[in-house]
Scaffold this motif. Structure first.
Motif, short mmCIF file in Angstrom:
data_model
loop_
_atom_site.label_atom_id
_atom_site.label_comp_id
_atom_site.label_asym_id
_atom_site.label_seq_id
_atom_site.Cartn_x
_atom_site.Cartn_y
_atom_site.Cartn_z
N ASN A 160 -4.41 -2.19 10.17
CA ASN A 160 -4.54 -2.15 11.63
C ASN A 160 -3.28 -2.68 12.30
O ASN A 160 -3.33 -3.45 13.26
N THR B 123 0.82 -1.21 0.00
CA THR B 123 0.00 0.00 0.00
C THR B 123 0.85 1.26 0.00
O THR B 123 0.34 2.35 0.21
N ASN C 147 -3.80 2.84 9.55
CA ASN C 147 -3.62 2.18 8.25
C ASN C 147 -4.67 1.09 8.11
O ASN C 147 -5.25 0.64 9.09
N ARG C 148 -4.87 0.66 6.88
CA ARG C 148 -5.92 -0.32 6.62
C ARG C 148 -5.57 -1.70 7.14
O ARG C 148 -6.44 -2.57 7.26
#
Length: 526
Positions: free
Chosen positions: A378, A103, A375-376
């Motif tokens: 976690n 990401t 953040n996605r």
């Protein structure tokens, strides 16, 4: 998951079309590729291997040199420049094809402008080199690649028929001593037949430490494997890690944190200087720590632990079946509908909706501090009550988050530019046991990375155990190999491991002439 070689070829085609589109603009400015510019471009193309890139993937410099000045040469040179510029600036391989959790943001780089500037200035070679990462670590890896490629000395193979330790004698001990001289951790071989002494034991321990192996001074299976890795694989590792650097932003931040997952290491940087180093623990293989960058927003001292779904379900069962034990471990039952802590003895276990949290204390899974960069995944950095695990050489013990050693020292560094947050105040808050969240006035970039070849403080490259077996897919992609399925990927990893351990038949087995002289994992919320 698969690495698609056609994706790389498609990029080359797109770049050729791109060159067709931008050429008219240069024609209007009357900026052409003269013989001097072609010579510099040819030099850059001849040196792509020094960046770990394959010359076969780029324009043939010999052909460029033979073309006469004119539209055809201009077009070919534009395409050659843009193709190389793209790969130096962004990487040859799209990281998302081999890192599904990737990401990290892409570099902001206008290659069209770079081409225009290079042609106007006449600094073709310099402008191309400037597109590559300028970080000293990248340059150190590149230098090591040049040396290993240019001087392919025969590496000595150490027979692995027995464990070697202090007091042993024999030809294998002589070969071990000579091999460690090659590695630069021992000054000289000494006389033939010399016993495995304390000096050799110290050299073995230095070698083991460089490779993140248990530094016991004995040469067993894992140490033999690292000693006997095929030199070709080391070159492949360097190529893979140079590519990883090209995936990163050019500017990592005035002040930033880097975590190298494979090295179990956190580094705190300020103004280009390394100021702190901390040991870390990372995610287990089935819950591996992802690669990404985000900005740290706050530090929480004496944090609560809000359990993730998996572990939360476990502790909900414990709270219902044995509430006294759960309460003794600091766990609390929270009524989701009201957002309040309730007694497990009064809970409506049939109709109620509950979650579990753990209050601050000596058994809290977050320890004394956690560092939040939303953040996605976690995933974040935090302390742990299981500090004894930092004594382990291999530390893939968490559920995905990064556990850090000496977290209060790290908190002090993170908060060092915040007014009124000196070390005494931090210690005072910790001693109080009360939860305190401190927001940062300037966001702090955190980069979670994966490198299996890193320079040490003296500039020598260390090769690190590939704990998540991620090198094989990247090496295959750089070679243009197609990985069609997960089964193929598994086979490739196995083949690479075999190459590391057994691909040494060409290595001499004679001594050359040399001069004498974990507990339950509750450590993350992901």
């Amino acid at each position: 998951m698969g690495v698609r070689a056609w994706g790389v070829k498609l990029t080359a085609v797109m770049i050729s079309v791109w060159a067709l589109l931008v050429t008219p603009a240069f024609a209007q400015d009357d900026v052409r590729w003269d013989d001097g510019a072609i010579a510099e471009l040819s030099l850059a193309l001849r040196e792509v291997w020094t960046h770990g890139l394959s010359p076969d993937d780029y324009a043939d410099p010999e052909r460029l040199d033979t073309l006469s000045a004119g539209a055809e040469r201009d077009l070919d040179a534009d395409a050659a420049f843009l193709a190389l510029a793209h790969d130096l600036a962004f990487g040859r391989i799209d990281p998302r094809t081999i890192e599904p959790d990737w990401t990290m943001s892409v570099r902001d780089q206008d290659l069209n402008a770079a081409l225009h500037t290079a042609l106007e200035s006449g600094e073709i070679y310099e402008r191309l080199q400037a597109l590559a990462p300028q970080n000293p670590d990248y340059q150190a890896l590149r230098q090591d690649l040049i040396v290993r490629t240019a001087f392919r000395a025969q590496r000595i193979r150490v027979p692995d028929g027995r464990i070697l330790k202090r007091g042993d004698h024999g030809h294998d001990v002589d070969l071990l001593r000579a091999r460690l001289v090659q590695e630069g951790v021992l000054d000289e071989t000494g006389p033939v037949g010399l016993a495995f002494d304390r000096r050799l034991e110290s050299a073995v321990m230095r070698f083991q430490a460089r490779h993140n192996l248990a530094s016991d001074g004995e040469v067993g299976a894992t140490t033999f494997t690292e000693l006997n890795v095929d030199p070709r694989h080391r070159i492949d590792q360097l190529r893979a890690n140079l590519e990883r650097w090209r995936w990163l932003p050019q500017d990592l931040g005035r002040r930033h944190i880097r975590v190298n997952i494979a090295d179990y290491r956190l580094e705190a940087w300020r103004e280009g200087e390394l100021e702190r180093v901390h040991e870390t623990m990372i995610g287990k293989l089935y819950s591996s720590t992802p690669i990404f960058s985000e900005n740290m927003q706050y530090v929480e001292l004496n944090p609560y632990w809000h359990t993730p779904p998996g572990l939360g379900a476990y502790w909900l069962r414990v709270m219902r079946q044995n509430p006294a034990y759960a309460l003794s471990q600091g766990y609390q039952l929270v009524d989701v509908s009201r957002g309040r802590v309730v007694s497990p003895y009064e809970a409506d276990w049939v109709n109620g909706r509950y979650r579990i949290q753990q209050r601050p204390g000596p058994t809290n899974a977050m320890g004394q501090a956690k560092f939040i960069f939303p953040n996605r995944h976690n995933v974040y950095i935090h302390d742990t009550p299981h500090r004894e695990l930092f004594a382990n050489v291999r530390r893939d013990d968490s559920s995905g988050c990064v556990r850090v050693q000496n977290p209060i020292d790290l908190a002090w560094w993170v908060l060092s530019e915040e007014p009124d947050w000196d070390r005494p105040r931090i210690d005072q808050v910790i001693a109080s046991g009360e939860t305190r969240r401190v927001y940062l006035s300037e966001r702090l970039p955190v980069h979670i990375l994966y490198f299996t070849a890193v320079p040490d403080r003296f500039g020598a490259v260390r090769f690190i155990h590939d704990v998540y077996s991620r090198d094989a897919l990247l090496i295959a992609a750089l070679k243009g190999e197609v990985i069609a399925s997960d089964e193929d990927a598994t086979d490739l990893v196995s083949q690479t491991q075999l190459l590391e351990a057994e691909g040494l038949n060409a290595a001499p087995d004679v001594l050359p002439d040399m001069p004498h002289a974990d507990a339950l994992d509750m450590g993350s919320e992901d």
